[in-house]
Design a protein around this motif. Structure first.
Motif, PDB file in Angstrom:
ATOM      1  N   PRO A  71      26.211  27.411 -13.779  1.00 31.79           N
ATOM      2  CA  PRO A  71      25.931  28.404 -12.736  1.00 31.79           C
ATOM      3  C   PRO A  71      26.725  28.112 -11.457  1.00 31.79           C
ATOM      4  O   PRO A  71      27.112  26.972 -11.198  1.00 31.79           O
ATOM      5  N   ILE A  72      26.924  29.137 -10.692  1.00 32.22           N
ATOM      6  CA  ILE A  72      27.623  29.016  -9.410  1.00 32.22           C
ATOM      7  C   ILE A  72      26.959  27.954  -8.535  1.00 32.22           C
ATOM      8  O   ILE A  72      27.641  27.223  -7.810  1.00 32.22           O
ATOM      9  N   SER A  73      25.660  27.826  -8.629  1.00 33.17           N
ATOM     10  CA  SER A  73      24.928  26.856  -7.808  1.00 33.17           C
ATOM     11  C   SER A  73      25.410  25.423  -8.026  1.00 33.17           C
ATOM     12  O   SER A  73      25.240  24.571  -7.155  1.00 33.17           O
ATOM     13  N   ALA A  74      26.061  25.160  -9.153  1.00 36.62           N
ATOM     14  CA  ALA A  74      26.568  23.813  -9.436  1.00 36.62           C
ATOM     15  C   ALA A  74      27.781  23.458  -8.580  1.00 36.62           C
ATOM     16  O   ALA A  74      28.076  22.277  -8.385  1.00 36.62           O
ATOM     17  N   ALA A  75      28.475  24.462  -8.059  1.00 29.27           N
ATOM     18  CA  ALA A  75      29.709  24.195  -7.316  1.00 29.27           C
ATOM     19  C   ALA A  75      29.701  24.725  -5.883  1.00 29.27           C
ATOM     20  O   ALA A  75      30.525  24.305  -5.072  1.00 29.27           O
ATOM     21  N   MET A  76      28.801  25.630  -5.569  1.00 24.16           N
ATOM     22  CA  MET A  76      28.830  26.274  -4.248  1.00 24.16           C
ATOM     23  C   MET A  76      28.462  25.292  -3.137  1.00 24.16           C
ATOM     24  O   MET A  76      27.823  24.270  -3.368  1.00 24.16           O
TER      25      MET A  76
END
Length: 143
Positions: A71-76
């Motif tokens: 998910p985007i949350s892993a890198a944002m």
């Protein structure tokens, strides 16, 4: 020049995604729209983070291409610096320079209302300097 003036000229459209969408989805959107960052939102426009090309490159370098299914949350970046419509171009330049940011979400009452890029800021600053130089030339010519 204020941020609200820049948004009035360029528009307030912002590409957003949710934290649970995949990094692959984000890469597709960045490429398709030819942009450098996506604001991650939740709760009807509340800013949850920002995902930049740099964030994606960093996680790809450390974890490999399989990370694109995360998910985007892993890198944002979740601690997002923002600006407001009443900030000046100089205010925004200071924030961007200090944090080495290329994009700043614009927030009003906790809600996303636009985004300002370093390109927007530089363009406006050049216009200001050119206008000031023209005023000086006119003053000298009439003195």
């Amino acid at each position: 020049m204020l941020v609200k003036n820049i948004l009035a000229e360029k528009g307030a459209d912002v590409e957003t995604m949710t934290p649970d969408q995949t990094l692959a989805d984000a890469v597709q959107l960045l490429a398709r729209r030819r942009i450098g960052a996506i604001v991650v939102t939740k709760d009807k426009g509340r800013i949850a983070g920002i995902l930049s090309e740099r964030d994606i490159v960093r996680i790809l370098a450390s974890d490999g291409p399989g990370v694109l299914e995360k998910p985007i949350s892993a890198a944002m970046t979740s601690k997002v610096k923002v600006c407001h419509e009443d900030n000046s171009v100089n205010d925004v330049m200071e924030i961007m320079t200090a944090g080495r940011f290329r994009h700043l979400p614009v927030e009003r009452d906790g809600m996303l209302v636009g985004i300002i890029s370093i390109g927007d800021v530089v363009k406006k600053r050049i216009e200001q300097v050119e206008h000031e130089a023209e005023e000086i030339r006119n003053y000298i010519a009439t003195a």
